[in-house]
Scaffold this motif. Structure first.
Motif, short mmCIF file in Angstrom:
data_model
loop_
_atom_site.label_atom_id
_atom_site.label_comp_id
_atom_site.label_asym_id
_atom_site.label_seq_id
_atom_site.Cartn_x
_atom_site.Cartn_y
_atom_site.Cartn_z
N ASP A 56 1.10 -1.43 -0.19
CA ASP A 56 0.03 -0.16 0.12
C ASP A 56 0.89 1.39 0.00
OD1 ASP A 56 -2.08 -1.64 -0.32
OD2 ASP A 56 -2.50 -1.83 2.15
N ALA A 57 0.56 1.80 -0.90
CA ALA A 57 1.32 3.51 -0.96
C ALA A 57 1.74 4.08 -0.04
CB ALA A 57 1.98 3.55 -2.95
N VAL A 58 2.45 4.69 0.48
CA VAL A 58 2.06 5.93 1.80
C VAL A 58 2.44 7.49 0.78
CG1 VAL A 58 2.83 6.72 3.74
CG2 VAL A 58 2.68 4.71 3.38
N ALA A 59 3.10 7.01 -0.12
CA ALA A 59 3.97 8.17 -0.50
C ALA A 59 3.73 8.08 -2.20
CB ALA A 59 5.12 8.95 -1.14
N THR A 60 3.54 8.95 -3.24
CA THR A 60 3.64 8.46 -4.68
C THR A 60 4.54 9.38 -5.43
OG1 THR A 60 1.53 10.53 -4.66
CG2 THR A 60 1.05 8.09 -5.15
N GLU A 61 4.77 8.59 -6.25
CA GLU A 61 5.63 9.29 -7.66
C GLU A 61 5.20 9.07 -8.96
OE1 GLU A 61 9.74 7.65 -7.09
OE2 GLU A 61 10.40 8.61 -8.63
N THR A 101 1.77 17.07 -19.81
CA THR A 101 0.24 17.55 -19.34
C THR A 101 -0.20 17.74 -17.72
OG1 THR A 101 -0.05 18.11 -21.48
CG2 THR A 101 -1.73 17.93 -19.57
N LYS A 102 0.14 16.53 -17.31
CA LYS A 102 -0.42 16.04 -16.02
C LYS A 102 0.22 16.86 -14.75
CE LYS A 102 -1.96 11.90 -13.41
NZ LYS A 102 -3.53 12.07 -13.15
N ILE A 103 1.46 17.00 -14.53
CA ILE A 103 1.64 17.33 -13.57
C ILE A 103 2.16 19.01 -13.22
CG2 ILE A 103 4.68 17.78 -15.24
CD1 ILE A 103 3.86 16.10 -11.45
N THR A 114 3.66 12.92 -4.61
CA THR A 114 4.21 13.14 -3.23
C THR A 114 5.75 13.77 -3.38
OG1 THR A 114 3.00 11.85 -2.11
CG2 THR A 114 4.75 12.73 -1.34
N ILE A 115 6.21 12.62 -4.37
CA ILE A 115 7.39 13.42 -5.42
C ILE A 115 6.92 13.66 -6.30
CG2 ILE A 115 10.07 12.58 -6.04
CD1 ILE A 115 9.67 9.98 -3.62
N ILE A 116 8.64 15.16 -6.96
CA ILE A 116 7.97 16.37 -8.12
C ILE A 116 9.52 15.37 -8.75
CG2 ILE A 116 7.23 18.25 -9.16
CD1 ILE A 116 6.00 18.64 -6.84
N TYR A 117 9.43 14.95 -9.53
CA TYR A 117 10.53 14.47 -10.47
C TYR A 117 10.23 15.79 -12.04
CZ TYR A 117 13.46 12.17 -14.02
OH TYR A 117 13.81 11.86 -14.59
N GLY A 118 12.01 15.96 -11.95
CA GLY A 118 11.54 17.56 -12.62
C GLY A 118 13.34 17.63 -12.96
N TRP A 119 13.74 18.51 -13.14
CA TRP A 119 15.09 18.90 -14.73
C TRP A 119 15.32 20.39 -13.59
CZ3 TRP A 119 11.18 17.08 -16.69
CH2 TRP A 119 11.46 15.49 -17.25
N GLY A 120 14.67 21.19 -12.22
CA GLY A 120 15.54 21.57 -11.51
C GLY A 120 15.54 22.89 -12.30
N GLY A 121 15.77 24.52 -11.99
CA GLY A 121 15.77 25.36 -12.93
C GLY A 121 14.66 26.19 -13.09
N TYR A 346 16.29 15.89 -10.49
CA TYR A 346 15.67 16.30 -9.47
C TYR A 346 14.17 15.99 -9.18
CZ TYR A 346 19.71 18.79 -10.67
OH TYR A 346 21.19 19.39 -11.36
N MET A 347 14.45 15.52 -7.86
CA MET A 347 12.85 14.76 -7.61
C MET A 347 13.12 16.30 -5.75
SD MET A 347 12.59 11.52 -7.31
CE MET A 347 13.44 9.78 -9.28
N SER A 348 11.63 16.76 -6.16
CA SER A 348 11.25 17.40 -5.09
C SER A 348 9.98 16.88 -4.39
CB SER A 348 10.94 18.88 -5.69
OG SER A 348 11.48 19.30 -6.52
N VAL A 349 9.10 17.69 -2.96
CA VAL A 349 8.51 17.15 -2.28
C VAL A 349 7.47 17.93 -2.79
CG1 VAL A 349 8.04 16.23 0.01
CG2 VAL A 349 9.94 16.03 -0.44
N PHE A 350 6.39 17.66 -2.69
CA PHE A 350 5.16 18.57 -2.63
C PHE A 350 4.70 19.31 -1.73
CE2 PHE A 350 0.41 18.68 -3.91
CZ PHE A 350 0.43 19.91 -4.30
#
Length: 459
Positions: A56-61, A101-103, A114-121, A346-350
Motif C-alpha cells: 500500500d503506497a504511503v507516498a506517490t511518485e 500536461t499532467k504534472i 508526493t515526489i515531483i520529478y523534474g529538471w530543476g532550474g 531532480y526530485m522535490s517534495v510536494f
C-alpha cells in the motif's frame, strides 16, 4: 530528454509497454509545455498507480516511461518498499506528453504526487515562487552523507535563492562533440581543438561529399547547444549567469554578439548538413547522419552514446566513433574545462502532501534512490551516475573509455552550466528557442536576436 517522440497515451505502471525515449527531447518538452487548463479533467486524483511490490503506497511518485530508466527506477522502488513496507512508494509511469500536461496541471491544482520529478532550474523556481515544493535545506543539513556523495555541480539547478528545493539524482549528461573516425581518416584530418580548426574543416568535408556537421535543427534545442558553448568559450560562464539572473541588458554583450555572429557565419559556410532545419532530433535522425557516414561531426548530449550503441552497435564498438570536449575559441575568456548540459535530474517534495507521505518520500531520498544497485545499473547502460568515487566501477565497464570521459568532464568542470531552456523560465525558454530557430535560418541578425531576448529578461 530522450529518443522518442511522444505518444499522448498514458502508460500503465511498472508492467506497461515502453519504448526508449531520448532523455533530452523530453526534457525540453517538459520545460516548455504550456499548462493545458483542460487537462486537469484527465488527471483525476494524484493517487497512486501501482505500488511497488504490491504494498500500500504511503507516498506517490510519477515517472517517465522509457528504458533503461523505467526498469532501473522500478527495481529501486520495489527494493525500497520491500525494506520499508510502512513507507511504500506508489509509482506511476507516463509517456512524455501525458506527463508534461499532467504534472503541471496537478501541481497547480494541489493534486500532485508526493515526489515531483523534474529538471530543476527555471521550472523549479516557478514552483518555489508559488509555494508548491518544500525547502529541503534543513533535510540536507541533517543528511550530510547523502549530499556529499553527489557531484557538487549538480546542486546548482536545485538551488533557489540560496536554498535547496530538490534532490539531484540519476545521471549527468554533458553536451559533447562526436566524431565519425572513418570520415576523418578518409580526408586525413585531425579532430578540431579550436573553433578556427573546426571552421577550417567545413570545406574539407564538403569537398569529400559529406556534411561537416549533423544538426537536428527542427528540434531547436540542438541548435541552442552551439550557442551555449560559444557564449561560454568566448565570454566565460558569467555571460549566461547574468542572463539567468535577469540583469538589465544582459544579452547585449560583446561576447554574445561574437557568438551569434560566429554561428551564422558557420551556417553561411555550409557547416551544417543541408536541410538541417527539417532534421529532427526526436527521431534520432541527426545521430543517423553521423553513424551512416553522411556527416563527420555532431554536437549532442551524452545520452546519444547509448542510443547510437543500440541503433548502430558496430559504429560505436567497432572503433568508428570518438568524442571530445567542445573546441576552445582563441582569445576567449571561458575556462576550457567548463561544460554545459544536464547536471542531473531532480526530485522535490510536494508542499501540500501529508506529513506521513513527506516522511516516506524523504526516507526514499535517503536510502532508496541512488543505491549501489541503481548506480551499477546506470553504468551498465552507458550512463554516468552523479556520484563521486565510482572510478573503479566505471573502469570495469565495457564502455570504460566513454564513461571515464563523461565522468571527468562533468566532475572536473570548473562550471557546469545547465541547459538554457531548463535554467530559464518556461516562457523565456520558448522565446529563446523561437529566436534561435530564426537565427539559424538567417531570418534575423544577431542584433535583432539580442534586442528580442533582452525584452524577455525577468519574465
Amino acid at each position: 530528454m530522450s529518443s522518442s517522440t511522444r505518444s499522448q497515451a498514458l502508460t500503465s505502471t511498472t508492467t506497461g509497454t515502453v519504448r526508449a525515449t531520448s532523455r533530452r527531447q523530453f526534457l525540453s518538452m517538459i520545460a516548455l509545455a504550456p499548462v493545458a487548463g483542460s487537462a486537469l479533467a484527465a488527471c483525476g486524483t494524484s493517487g497512486p498507480g501501482s505500488a511497488g511490490s504490491g504494498a500500500d503506497a504511503v507516498a506517490t511518485e510519477w515517472y517517465l516511461s522509457g528504458e533503461p530508466s523505467e526498469s532501473i527506477t522500478t527495481d529501486a522502488v520495489n527494493a525500497f518498499n520491500e525494506a520499508n513496507p510502512d513507507q511504500a512508494i506508489g509509482l506511476t509511469f507516463f509517456q512524455n506528453d501525458a506527463y508534461k500536461t499532467k504534472i503541471k496541471t496537478a501541481i497547480g491544482a494541489g493534486q500532485a504526487p508526493t515526489i515531483i520529478y523534474g529538471w530543476g532550474g527555471g521550472t523549479l523556481g516557478s514552483y518555489v515562487q508559488a509555494g508548491q515544493v518544500d525547502d529541503l535545506t534543513g533535510w540536507f543539513d541533517q543528511n550530510v552523507a547523502v549530499r556529499d556523495r553527489l557531484f557538487p555541480s549538480s546542486f546548482g539547478p536545485a538551488t533557489v535563492d540560496g536554498k535547496l528545493y530538490a534532490l539531484p539524482n540519476e545521471t549527468v549528461t554533458p553536451i559533447v562533440m562526436y566524431y565519425n573516425d572513418e570520415l576523418f581518416e578518409k580526408v586525413g584530418a585531425s579532430k578540431p581543438t579550436t573553433w578556427d580548426e573546426l571552421v577550417a574543416l567545413v570545406p574539407v568535408f564538403r569537398e569529400a561529399g559529406v556534411a561537416p556537421l549533423s544538426l537536428g535543427g527542427q528540434s531547436r534545442w540542438t541548435s541552442m547547444m552551439w550557442l551555449e558553448y560559444l557564449f561560454d568559450r568566448i565570454g566565460g560562464d558569467q555571460v549566461f549567469a547574468d542572463i539567468a539572473a535577469a540583469k538589465p541588458d544582459a544579452w547585449n554583450t560583446p561576447a554574445a554578439l561574437d557568438a551569434l555572429t560566429k554561428v551564422q557565419d558557420l551556417v553561411r559556410a555550409g557547416g551544417f548538413v543541408d536541410g538541417f532545419e527539417s532534421v529532427t532530433a526526436d527521431s534520432n535522425a541527426d545521430q543517423a547522419l553521423l553513424y551512416t557516414g553522411r556527416a563527420a561531426m555532431m554536437l549532442h548530449g551524452a545520452w546519444c552514446y547509448g542510443a547510437m550503441k543500440n541503433d548502430a552497435a558496430d559504429f560505436v564498438t567497432g572503433g568508428k566513433l570518438s568524442f571530445g570536449p567542445f573546441p576552445t575559441v582563441t582569445g576567449g575568456a571561458g575556462d576550457p574545462s567548463n561544460a554545459v548540459g544536464n547536471p542531473g535530474q531532480y526530485m522535490s517534495v510536494f508542499s501540500q502532501a501529508s506529513q506521513e507521505a513527506k516522511d516516506a518520500a524523504l526516507a526514499f531520498f535517503a536510502d532508496g534512490i541512488m543505491t549501489d544497485d541503481v548506480i551499477q545499473a546506470y553504468i551498465d547502460n552507458g550512463q554516468v551516475p552523479i556520484v563521486t568515487g565510482i572510478e573503479d566501477k566505471l573502469a570495469a565497464s565495457d564502455d570504460a573509455e566513454w564513461l571515464d570521459f563523461v565522468y571527468q568532464l562533468a566532475s572536473k568542470a570548473a562550471v557546469f552550466t545547465q541547459s538554457w531552456d531548463q535554467a530559464l523560465s518556461p516562457s523565456t525558454a520558448e522565446a529563446l528557442l523561437t529566436n534561435i530557430e530564426q537565427l539559424f535560418a538567417l531570418s534575423i541578425d544577431p542584433q535583432a536576436f539580442i534586442t528580442t531576448m533582452n525584452a524577455t529578461l525577468g519574465q
